[in-house]
Design a protein around this motif. Structure first.
Motif, PDB file in Angstrom:
ATOM      1  N   ALA A 299      24.406  28.779  21.242  1.00  0.00           N
ATOM      2  CA  ALA A 299      25.540  29.540  21.786  1.00  0.00           C
ATOM      3  C   ALA A 299      26.473  28.652  22.601  1.00  0.00           C
ATOM      4  CB  ALA A 299      25.024  30.693  22.652  1.00  0.00           C
ATOM      5  N   GLU A 300      25.908  27.639  23.262  1.00  0.00           N
ATOM      6  CA  GLU A 300      26.708  26.723  24.088  1.00  0.00           C
ATOM      7  C   GLU A 300      27.346  25.614  23.259  1.00  0.00           C
ATOM      8  OE1 GLU A 300      27.593  27.455  26.866  1.00  0.00           O
ATOM      9  OE2 GLU A 300      26.043  28.390  28.081  1.00  0.00           O
ATOM     10  N   GLY A 301      27.028  25.550  21.972  1.00  0.00           N
ATOM     11  CA  GLY A 301      27.617  24.531  21.112  1.00  0.00           C
ATOM     12  C   GLY A 301      27.129  23.129  21.408  1.00  0.00           C
ATOM     13  N   ILE A 302      25.911  23.014  21.933  1.00  0.00           N
ATOM     14  CA  ILE A 302      25.337  21.701  22.256  1.00  0.00           C
ATOM     15  C   ILE A 302      24.728  21.092  20.989  1.00  0.00           C
ATOM     16  CG2 ILE A 302      23.477  20.550  23.541  1.00  0.00           C
ATOM     17  CD1 ILE A 302      23.938  22.710  25.747  1.00  0.00           C
ATOM     18  N   PRO A 303      25.068  19.839  20.660  1.00  0.00           N
ATOM     19  CA  PRO A 303      24.474  19.197  19.474  1.00  0.00           C
ATOM     20  C   PRO A 303      22.965  19.030  19.667  1.00  0.00           C
ATOM     21  CG  PRO A 303      25.763  17.609  20.740  1.00  0.00           C
ATOM     22  CD  PRO A 303      26.012  18.940  21.360  1.00  0.00           C
ATOM     23  N   TYR A 304      22.185  19.434  18.672  1.00  0.00           N
ATOM     24  CA  TYR A 304      20.734  19.475  18.861  1.00  0.00           C
ATOM     25  C   TYR A 304      19.987  18.930  17.649  1.00  0.00           C
ATOM     26  CZ  TYR A 304      20.990  23.505  15.715  1.00  0.00           C
ATOM     27  OH  TYR A 304      21.230  24.309  14.628  1.00  0.00           O
ATOM     28  N   THR A 305      18.712  18.648  17.894  1.00  0.00           N
ATOM     29  CA  THR A 305      17.731  18.456  16.832  1.00  0.00           C
ATOM     30  C   THR A 305      16.446  19.113  17.318  1.00  0.00           C
ATOM     31  OG1 THR A 305      18.672  16.354  16.064  1.00  0.00           O
ATOM     32  CG2 THR A 305      16.384  16.783  15.499  1.00  0.00           C
ATOM     33  N   TYR A 306      15.847  19.959  16.485  1.00  0.00           N
ATOM     34  CA  TYR A 306      14.567  20.572  16.807  1.00  0.00           C
ATOM     35  C   TYR A 306      13.474  19.863  16.008  1.00  0.00           C
ATOM     36  CZ  TYR A 306      17.735  24.429  18.129  1.00  0.00           C
ATOM     37  OH  TYR A 306      18.752  25.193  18.657  1.00  0.00           O
ATOM     38  N   ILE A 307      12.353  19.603  16.648  1.00  0.00           N
ATOM     39  CA  ILE A 307      11.240  18.943  15.970  1.00  0.00           C
ATOM     40  C   ILE A 307      10.118  19.947  15.742  1.00  0.00           C
ATOM     41  CG2 ILE A 307       9.573  17.049  16.005  1.00  0.00           C
ATOM     42  CD1 ILE A 307      12.458  16.056  15.953  1.00  0.00           C
ATOM     43  N   SER A 308       9.820  20.204  14.474  1.00  0.00           N
ATOM     44  CA  SER A 308       8.734  21.111  14.111  1.00  0.00           C
ATOM     45  C   SER A 308       7.600  20.287  13.521  1.00  0.00           C
ATOM     46  CB  SER A 308       9.227  22.155  13.101  1.00  0.00           C
ATOM     47  OG  SER A 308       8.163  22.991  12.700  1.00  0.00           O
ATOM     48  N   CYS A 309       6.637  19.941  14.394  1.00  0.00           N
ATOM     49  CA  CYS A 309       5.545  19.060  13.954  1.00  0.00           C
ATOM     50  C   CYS A 309       4.244  19.825  13.724  1.00  0.00           C
ATOM     51  CB  CYS A 309       5.324  17.948  14.975  1.00  0.00           C
ATOM     52  SG  CYS A 309       4.897  18.546  16.622  1.00  0.00           S
ATOM     53  N   ASN A 310       4.276  21.139  13.978  1.00  0.00           N
ATOM     54  CA  ASN A 310       3.113  22.012  13.762  1.00  0.00           C
ATOM     55  C   ASN A 310       1.975  21.676  14.718  1.00  0.00           C
ATOM     56  OD1 ASN A 310       4.356  23.592  11.564  1.00  0.00           O
ATOM     57  ND2 ASN A 310       4.408  21.611  10.545  1.00  0.00           N
ATOM     58  N   PHE A 311       0.771  21.332  14.251  1.00  0.00           N
ATOM     59  CA  PHE A 311      -0.343  21.068  15.170  1.00  0.00           C
ATOM     60  C   PHE A 311      -0.390  19.595  15.582  1.00  0.00           C
ATOM     61  CE2 PHE A 311      -3.107  24.695  13.368  1.00  0.00           C
ATOM     62  CZ  PHE A 311      -2.716  25.547  14.379  1.00  0.00           C
ATOM     63  N   PHE A 312      -0.622  19.342  16.877  1.00  0.00           N
ATOM     64  CA  PHE A 312      -1.056  18.014  17.283  1.00  0.00           C
ATOM     65  C   PHE A 312      -2.516  17.877  16.854  1.00  0.00           C
ATOM     66  CE2 PHE A 312       2.099  18.485  20.941  1.00  0.00           C
ATOM     67  CZ  PHE A 312       3.045  17.704  20.306  1.00  0.00           C
ATOM     68  N   MET A 313      -2.900  16.694  16.437  1.00  0.00           N
ATOM     69  CA  MET A 313      -4.268  16.479  15.964  1.00  0.00           C
ATOM     70  C   MET A 313      -5.319  16.831  17.016  1.00  0.00           C
ATOM     71  SD  MET A 313      -4.096  13.094  13.548  1.00  0.00           S
ATOM     72  CE  MET A 313      -3.435  13.243  11.879  1.00  0.00           C
ATOM     73  N   LYS A 314      -4.973  16.640  18.278  1.00  0.00           N
ATOM     74  CA  LYS A 314      -5.967  16.865  19.337  1.00  0.00           C
ATOM     75  C   LYS A 314      -6.236  18.345  19.596  1.00  0.00           C
ATOM     76  CE  LYS A 314      -2.848  16.981  23.307  1.00  0.00           C
ATOM     77  NZ  LYS A 314      -2.664  16.576  24.701  1.00  0.00           N
ATOM     78  N   VAL A 315      -5.418  19.245  19.010  1.00  0.00           N
ATOM     79  CA  VAL A 315      -5.556  20.673  19.332  1.00  0.00           C
ATOM     80  C   VAL A 315      -6.748  21.320  18.634  1.00  0.00           C
ATOM     81  CG1 VAL A 315      -4.435  22.930  19.184  1.00  0.00           C
ATOM     82  CG2 VAL A 315      -3.111  20.947  19.864  1.00  0.00           C
ATOM     83  N   LEU A 316      -6.816  21.291  17.312  1.00  0.00           N
ATOM     84  CA  LEU A 316      -7.902  21.949  16.574  1.00  0.00           C
ATOM     85  C   LEU A 316      -8.766  20.988  15.766  1.00  0.00           C
ATOM     86  CD1 LEU A 316      -6.230  25.200  15.137  1.00  0.00           C
ATOM     87  CD2 LEU A 316      -7.817  25.028  17.046  1.00  0.00           C
ATOM     88  N   LEU A 317      -8.217  19.837  15.429  1.00  0.00           N
ATOM     89  CA  LEU A 317      -8.917  18.938  14.512  1.00  0.00           C
ATOM     90  C   LEU A 317     -10.233  18.371  15.064  1.00  0.00           C
ATOM     91  CD1 LEU A 317      -8.236  18.327  11.625  1.00  0.00           C
ATOM     92  CD2 LEU A 317      -7.029  16.264  12.368  1.00  0.00           C
ATOM     93  N   PRO A 318     -10.327  18.049  16.374  1.00  0.00           N
ATOM     94  CA  PRO A 318     -11.596  17.495  16.869  1.00  0.00           C
ATOM     95  C   PRO A 318     -12.796  18.422  16.663  1.00  0.00           C
ATOM     96  CG  PRO A 318      -9.849  17.079  18.443  1.00  0.00           C
ATOM     97  CD  PRO A 318      -9.276  18.011  17.411  1.00  0.00           C
ATOM     98  N   SER A 319     -12.556  19.743  16.570  1.00  0.00           N
ATOM     99  CA  SER A 319     -13.650  20.689  16.349  1.00  0.00           C
ATOM    100  C   SER A 319     -13.663  21.237  14.926  1.00  0.00           C
ATOM    101  CB  SER A 319     -13.537  21.858  17.325  1.00  0.00           C
ATOM    102  OG  SER A 319     -12.401  22.655  17.018  1.00  0.00           O
ATOM    103  N   LEU A 320     -12.766  20.735  14.077  1.00  0.00           N
ATOM    104  CA  LEU A 320     -12.588  21.255  12.725  1.00  0.00           C
ATOM    105  C   LEU A 320     -12.246  22.746  12.777  1.00  0.00           C
ATOM    106  CD1 LEU A 320     -12.885  19.263  10.331  1.00  0.00           C
ATOM    107  CD2 LEU A 320     -14.911  20.517   9.647  1.00  0.00           C
ATOM    108  N   ALA A 321     -11.370  23.091  13.725  1.00  0.00           N
ATOM    109  CA  ALA A 321     -10.899  24.471  13.910  1.00  0.00           C
ATOM    110  C   ALA A 321     -12.041  25.446  14.164  1.00  0.00           C
ATOM    111  CB  ALA A 321     -10.049  24.916  12.723  1.00  0.00           C
TER     112      ALA A 321
END
Length: 310
Positions: A144-166
């Motif tokens: 809405a403010e017209g600010i030039p942007y880039t959004y990063i969609s990286c999904n899961f960080f490996m440290k979140v679920l992978l160490p326990s195999l979800a």
């Protein structure tokens, strides 16, 4: 050669923020970090700051609550990257107001770095807490403010679920029994934080990523739960006993627990049942595939990460 943008990192003592600052320096960008006073007296954070300072970063005292410090910091740079925690998402509002007023920033990367909040379907849950609503609110404000942007969609960080195999409640991958949620065939995406930083810093001066979502879906990091379990079984040379939890049962467990205690189950539901990472194709009008844009960037694969857990 075009001069590299001067980059301000907010949240540089956090795990991702530190990787962003390190990578920004490594890639030759003049790098600044807005740092709270309290961080300098914290043993772990002060050690990180000392390293960044020695590596060439300029440390600026301030916070997202202190307008004067934000103004002073933003005036020094071309790009602002925010990497604060999700609970601080709405604290970016003052920063956005300053960026708008100054009008000098070429690119703003707000603190998202997860699933695309617009695409996420876990908002269907009546858990009293919409994890993605603040991120959507910030996106809408930036646009809405017209600010030039880039959004990063990286999904899961490996440290979140992978160490326990979800596997909620486990700190390491299972060796005997494993729970499969849903049919186990829906794919999720995993990224190592240092790799997310490399793709993010690569994107800040790239005209192809201006006003776009950069999706990170490396071929070696997109796996279903069944595929992860099979990979793990191969690595440890042993078949695991499979327990199955259907969607309805997982929902009952999620709704019987409050956020953030149920966060891991929510993430599992989001990615491995609803398919929030992979159910949609990337639309060229609003997004780009970061791993296709930067084929030269090497990244840690899920297989390589699991090797470290054997």
């Amino acid at each position: 050669m075009e001069e590299k943008s001067k980059i301000l990192i907010i949240g540089a003592t956090g795990f991702l923020g530190y990787n962003l600052a390190e990578t920004s320096l490594k890639f030759g960008h003049p790098t600044f970090a807005l740092v709270r006073d309290s961080a300098f007296s914290d043993p772990i954070k002060s050690q990180k700051l000392q390293f960044l300072s020695h590596a060439g970063a300029t440390l600026l005292k301030g916070s997202l609550q202190d307008e004067a410090s934000i103004v002073d910091a933003v005036k020094l740079v071309d790009v602002v990257i925010c990497a604060v925690s999700s609970k601080q998402t709405l604290d970016q509002k003052l920063l956005i107001r300053v960026i708008k007023q100054l009008g000098t920033i070429k690119r703003f990367v707000p603190s998202e770095f997860g699933s695309d909040p617009i695409k996420a379907r876990v908002t269907e849950l009546d858990d009293g807490y919409n994890f993605y609503a603040p991120k959507i609110e910030i996106r809408r404000l930036v646009e809405a403010e017209g600010i030039p942007y880039t959004y990063i969609s990286c999904n899961f960080f490996m440290k979140v679920l992978l160490p326990s195999l979800a596997q909620p409640g486990l700190e390491a991958p299972p060796r005997d029994k494993v729970t499969i949620f849903g049919d186990g065939n829906t794919k999720a995406v995993f990224m190592k934080e240092s790799d997310v930083a490399a793709f993010t810093i690569s994107a800040v001066d790239d005209p192809r990523t201006l006003n776009k979502v950069v999706y990170l879906r490396p071929p070696g990091n997109v796996y279903s739960l069944n595929e992860l379990v099979e990979m793990w079984e191969t690595k440890i040379g042993k078949k695991l006993e499979k327990l199955h939890v259907l969607e309805e049962e997982l929902l009952t467990k999620i709704n019987g627990t409050s956020f953030p205690s149920n966060s891991k189950m929510l993430f599992i539901y989001s990615a491995f049942i609803k398919g929030d990472h992979t159910y949609f194709d990337i639309e060229s009008s609003s997004g780009v595939n970061g791993t296709e844009l930067y084929p030269q960037l090497k990244y840690t694969t899920v297989s390589e990460f699991l090797d470290t857990l054997i």
